[in-house]
Motif scaffolding. Structure first.
Motif, PDB file in Angstrom:
ATOM      1  N   PHE A 243       0.837  -1.208   0.000  1.00 34.42           N
ATOM      2  CA  PHE A 243       0.000   0.000   0.000  1.00 34.42           C
ATOM      3  C   PHE A 243       0.867   1.251   0.000  1.00 34.42           C
ATOM      4  CE2 PHE A 243      -2.064   3.426   2.348  1.00 34.42           C
ATOM      5  CZ  PHE A 243      -3.229   3.583   1.610  1.00 34.42           C
ATOM      6  N   HIS A 244       1.913   1.235   0.819  1.00 33.00           N
ATOM      7  CA  HIS A 244       2.814   2.388   0.913  1.00 33.00           C
ATOM      8  C   HIS A 244       3.456   2.683  -0.450  1.00 33.00           C
ATOM      9  CE1 HIS A 244       5.696   5.183   2.695  1.00 33.00           C
ATOM     10  NE2 HIS A 244       6.653   4.551   2.027  1.00 33.00           N
ATOM     11  N   ASN A 245       3.923   1.620  -1.120  1.00 31.62           N
ATOM     12  CA  ASN A 245       4.550   1.807  -2.436  1.00 31.62           C
ATOM     13  C   ASN A 245       3.534   2.309  -3.462  1.00 31.62           C
ATOM     14  OD1 ASN A 245       6.996   0.906  -1.416  1.00 31.62           O
ATOM     15  ND2 ASN A 245       6.657  -1.211  -2.048  1.00 31.62           N
ATOM     16  N   TRP A 246       2.333   1.742  -3.409  1.00 34.92           N
ATOM     17  CA  TRP A 246       1.275   2.159  -4.331  1.00 34.92           C
ATOM     18  C   TRP A 246       0.906   3.626  -4.098  1.00 34.92           C
ATOM     19  CZ3 TRP A 246      -3.728   3.500  -2.608  1.00 34.92           C
ATOM     20  CH2 TRP A 246      -4.667   3.720  -3.622  1.00 34.92           C
TER      21      TRP A 246
ATOM     22  N   ARG B 140      -5.318  20.861  -6.002  1.00 32.57           N
ATOM     23  CA  ARG B 140      -6.559  20.256  -5.481  1.00 32.57           C
ATOM     24  C   ARG B 140      -6.530  18.733  -5.660  1.00 32.57           C
ATOM     25  NH1 ARG B 140      -8.898  24.723  -8.106  1.00 32.57           N
ATOM     26  NH2 ARG B 140      -9.527  23.398  -9.866  1.00 32.57           N
ATOM     27  N   GLU B 141      -6.057  18.296  -6.831  1.00 33.10           N
ATOM     28  CA  GLU B 141      -5.958  16.857  -7.077  1.00 33.10           C
ATOM     29  C   GLU B 141      -5.010  16.201  -6.075  1.00 33.10           C
ATOM     30  OE1 GLU B 141      -5.074  15.684 -11.045  1.00 33.10           O
ATOM     31  OE2 GLU B 141      -6.615  16.971 -11.945  1.00 33.10           O
ATOM     32  N   MET B 142      -3.916  16.911  -5.772  1.00 34.54           N
ATOM     33  CA  MET B 142      -2.961  16.390  -4.802  1.00 34.54           C
ATOM     34  C   MET B 142      -3.614  16.226  -3.436  1.00 34.54           C
ATOM     35  SD  MET B 142       0.332  15.614  -4.153  1.00 34.54           S
ATOM     36  CE  MET B 142       1.428  16.501  -5.275  1.00 34.54           C
ATOM     37  N   PHE B 143      -4.328  17.241  -2.976  1.00 34.26           N
ATOM     38  CA  PHE B 143      -5.010  17.170  -1.683  1.00 34.26           C
ATOM     39  C   PHE B 143      -6.073  16.070  -1.684  1.00 34.26           C
ATOM     40  CE2 PHE B 143      -3.948  21.913  -1.263  1.00 34.26           C
ATOM     41  CZ  PHE B 143      -2.796  21.639  -0.549  1.00 34.26           C
ATOM     42  N   ASP B 144      -6.849  15.987  -2.796  1.00 31.00           N
ATOM     43  CA  ASP B 144      -7.890  14.952  -2.883  1.00 31.00           C
ATOM     44  C   ASP B 144      -7.274  13.560  -2.856  1.00 31.00           C
ATOM     45  OD1 ASP B 144      -9.807  16.897  -3.038  1.00 31.00           O
ATOM     46  OD2 ASP B 144     -10.038  16.805  -5.223  1.00 31.00           O
ATOM     47  N   ARG B 145      -6.181  13.411  -3.598  1.00 33.11           N
ATOM     48  CA  ARG B 145      -5.508  12.108  -3.648  1.00 33.11           C
ATOM     49  C   ARG B 145      -4.963  11.725  -2.271  1.00 33.11           C
ATOM     50  NH1 ARG B 145      -3.498  10.148  -8.297  1.00 33.11           N
ATOM     51  NH2 ARG B 145      -5.318  11.217  -9.129  1.00 33.11           N
ATOM     52  N   GLU B 146      -4.390  12.678  -1.563  1.00 34.16           N
ATOM     53  CA  GLU B 146      -3.875  12.410  -0.219  1.00 34.16           C
ATOM     54  C   GLU B 146      -5.002  12.033   0.730  1.00 34.16           C
ATOM     55  OE1 GLU B 146      -1.745  15.975   0.683  1.00 34.16           O
ATOM     56  OE2 GLU B 146       0.162  15.204  -0.103  1.00 34.16           O
ATOM     57  N   ASP B 147      -6.160  12.703   0.589  1.00 33.72           N
ATOM     58  CA  ASP B 147      -7.319  12.353   1.422  1.00 33.72           C
ATOM     59  C   ASP B 147      -7.791  10.928   1.131  1.00 33.72           C
ATOM     60  OD1 ASP B 147      -7.345  14.774   2.691  1.00 33.72           O
ATOM     61  OD2 ASP B 147      -8.900  15.675   1.417  1.00 33.72           O
TER      62      ASP B 147
ATOM     63  N   ASP C 118       2.773   5.959  -2.729  1.00 32.88           N
ATOM     64  CA  ASP C 118       3.899   6.791  -3.172  1.00 32.88           C
ATOM     65  C   ASP C 118       3.868   7.001  -4.678  1.00 32.88           C
ATOM     66  OD1 ASP C 118       4.946   7.360  -0.741  1.00 32.88           O
ATOM     67  OD2 ASP C 118       6.671   6.018  -0.884  1.00 32.88           O
ATOM     68  N   ASP C 119       3.580   5.929  -5.406  1.00 28.20           N
ATOM     69  CA  ASP C 119       3.541   6.035  -6.873  1.00 28.20           C
ATOM     70  C   ASP C 119       2.470   7.033  -7.327  1.00 28.20           C
ATOM     71  OD1 ASP C 119       5.569   4.224  -7.126  1.00 28.20           O
ATOM     72  OD2 ASP C 119       4.269   2.504  -7.526  1.00 28.20           O
ATOM     73  N   ARG C 120       1.312   6.969  -6.657  1.00 29.48           N
ATOM     74  CA  ARG C 120       0.231   7.881  -7.044  1.00 29.48           C
ATOM     75  C   ARG C 120       0.597   9.344  -6.765  1.00 29.48           C
ATOM     76  NH1 ARG C 120      -5.481   5.970  -4.784  1.00 29.48           N
ATOM     77  NH2 ARG C 120      -6.184   7.331  -6.458  1.00 29.48           N
ATOM     78  N   ILE C 121       1.251   9.584  -5.648  1.00 26.64           N
ATOM     79  CA  ILE C 121       1.622  10.944  -5.276  1.00 26.64           C
ATOM     80  C   ILE C 121       2.780  11.450  -6.132  1.00 26.64           C
ATOM     81  CG2 ILE C 121       2.597  12.368  -3.432  1.00 26.64           C
ATOM     82  CD1 ILE C 121      -0.337  11.746  -3.065  1.00 26.64           C
ATOM     83  N   VAL C 122       3.745  10.578  -6.413  1.00 28.90           N
ATOM     84  CA  VAL C 122       4.923  10.988  -7.188  1.00 28.90           C
ATOM     85  C   VAL C 122       4.521  11.520  -8.553  1.00 28.90           C
ATOM     86  CG1 VAL C 122       6.927  10.087  -8.438  1.00 28.90           C
ATOM     87  CG2 VAL C 122       6.640   9.552  -6.020  1.00 28.90           C
ATOM     88  N   VAL C 123       3.555  10.857  -9.196  1.00 26.40           N
ATOM     89  CA  VAL C 123       3.112  11.311 -10.521  1.00 26.40           C
ATOM     90  C   VAL C 123       2.543  12.719 -10.442  1.00 26.40           C
ATOM     91  CG1 VAL C 123       1.446  10.917 -12.382  1.00 26.40           C
ATOM     92  CG2 VAL C 123       2.672   8.984 -11.379  1.00 26.40           C
ATOM     93  N   LEU C 124       1.680  12.965  -9.452  1.00 26.52           N
ATOM     94  CA  LEU C 124       1.092  14.304  -9.311  1.00 26.52           C
ATOM     95  C   LEU C 124       2.138  15.340  -8.933  1.00 26.52           C
ATOM     96  CD1 LEU C 124      -2.359  13.739  -7.537  1.00 26.52           C
ATOM     97  CD2 LEU C 124      -1.937  14.657  -9.821  1.00 26.52           C
ATOM     98  N   GLU C 125       3.067  14.956  -8.050  1.00 28.76           N
ATOM     99  CA  GLU C 125       4.125  15.891  -7.659  1.00 28.76           C
ATOM    100  C   GLU C 125       4.952  16.313  -8.873  1.00 28.76           C
ATOM    101  OE1 GLU C 125       5.139  14.684  -3.015  1.00 28.76           O
ATOM    102  OE2 GLU C 125       6.184  13.681  -4.658  1.00 28.76           O
ATOM    103  N   SER C 126       5.241  15.347  -9.753  1.00 26.80           N
ATOM    104  CA  SER C 126       6.007  15.658 -10.957  1.00 26.80           C
ATOM    105  C   SER C 126       5.235  16.619 -11.873  1.00 26.80           C
ATOM    106  CB  SER C 126       6.323  14.359 -11.711  1.00 26.80           C
ATOM    107  OG  SER C 126       7.020  14.632 -12.905  1.00 26.80           O
ATOM    108  N   GLU C 127       3.932  16.340 -12.037  1.00 22.72           N
ATOM    109  CA  GLU C 127       3.102  17.213 -12.878  1.00 22.72           C
ATOM    110  C   GLU C 127       3.004  18.613 -12.283  1.00 22.72           C
ATOM    111  OE1 GLU C 127      -0.698  15.487 -13.559  1.00 22.72           O
ATOM    112  OE2 GLU C 127       0.095  13.675 -14.513  1.00 22.72           O
TER     113      GLU C 127
END
Length: 237
Positions: free
Chosen positions: A138-141, A196-203, A143-152
């Motif tokens: 779960f942690h790796n998954w 906003r997408e980053m915050f929503d994804r983190e939630d 991280d992958d989701r957040i890393v993509v948004l952080e890069s964008e």
């Protein structure tokens, strides 16, 4: 070739449930070792041995899962411990019920308690390993989701700064200045959207993590039950 059933399978569970309904008082059985073609040393050492075997059905249940396992406890009169495979082998031999010879089922209880504790420890260790593995996945998954948004988001902020710098140049025509301002407005909206997408994804990730923690806690609230299938004393002839 005899049929082999998984203990947790439907057929095996029906057999076990039916077996537990039968009256199985403590008895003495003689097992015909000569009826087996097995030749390896652990089996041959059993010749003329006497002892006790106890079988119970152990169930460990929580709100979201359950384990059911047969516990085999066996030892000889010389206090030699018999593992699961040996117990199963003995019980698979041709046998005859004979007159009781003064043995008591209670002499196996200390060993059976150790077998039970070892099995429960194994279940606990297995659950802990699986839980850690799932949290790591779960942690790796996550991280992958957040890393993509952080890069964008980094790229969008970089683009916004570049447009803003160009928009501040001197000597721009009215048309050029307007084009830069329109581009800057779009760039800022993109940055805001990605934030906003980053915050929503983190939630979402936090909610899923909370759900995993809740399920893990449910697994800890276990009910442990044990039913005796039968106990016997035996002699190998």
């Amino acid at each position: 070739m005899p049929n082999v059933f998984l203990v947790n399978g439907d057929i095996a569970q029906k057999i076990i449930q039916q077996g537990k309904k039968e009256k199985t008082p403590f008895a003495h059985l003689e097992f015909d070792l000569s009826s087996s073609k097995a030749t390896y040393s652990d089996i041959q050492k059993l010749k003329s041995k006497k002892g006790i075997i106890k079988i119970t059905n152990l169930e460990v249940s929580s709100e979201i899962e359950s384990h059911s396992v047969l516990l085999f406890s066996g030892k000889t009169d010389a206090d030699e411990r018999l593992n699961d495979d040996i117990c199963r082998f003995i019980l698979g031999l041709h046998s005859t019920v004979v007159e009781m010879k003064g043995r008591e089922a209670s002499s196996i209880e200390d060993l059976h308690l150790k077998v039970k504790e070892k099995r429960l420890k194994h279940l606990e260790d297995t659950d802990a390993f699986l839980m850690q593995r799932e949290f790591k996945k779960f942690h790796n998954w996550a991280d992958d989701r957040i890393v993509v948004l952080e890069s964008e988001l980094r790229e969008a902020k970089k683009e916004e700064k570049e447009i803003d710098r160009n928009a501040m140049q001197e000597g721009l025509s009215t048309s050029e200045a307007l084009q830069f301002q329109e581009a800057l407005a779009k760039a800022k909206k993109k940055v805001s959207r990605l934030k906003r997408e980053m915050f929503d994804r983190e939630d979402e990730i936090n909610e899923e993590r909370d759900q995993m923690i809740a399920e893990a806690k449910q697994k800890l609230n276990r009910t442990i039950t044990e039913e005796e299938v039968f106990s016997i004393s035996f002699e190998l002839i």
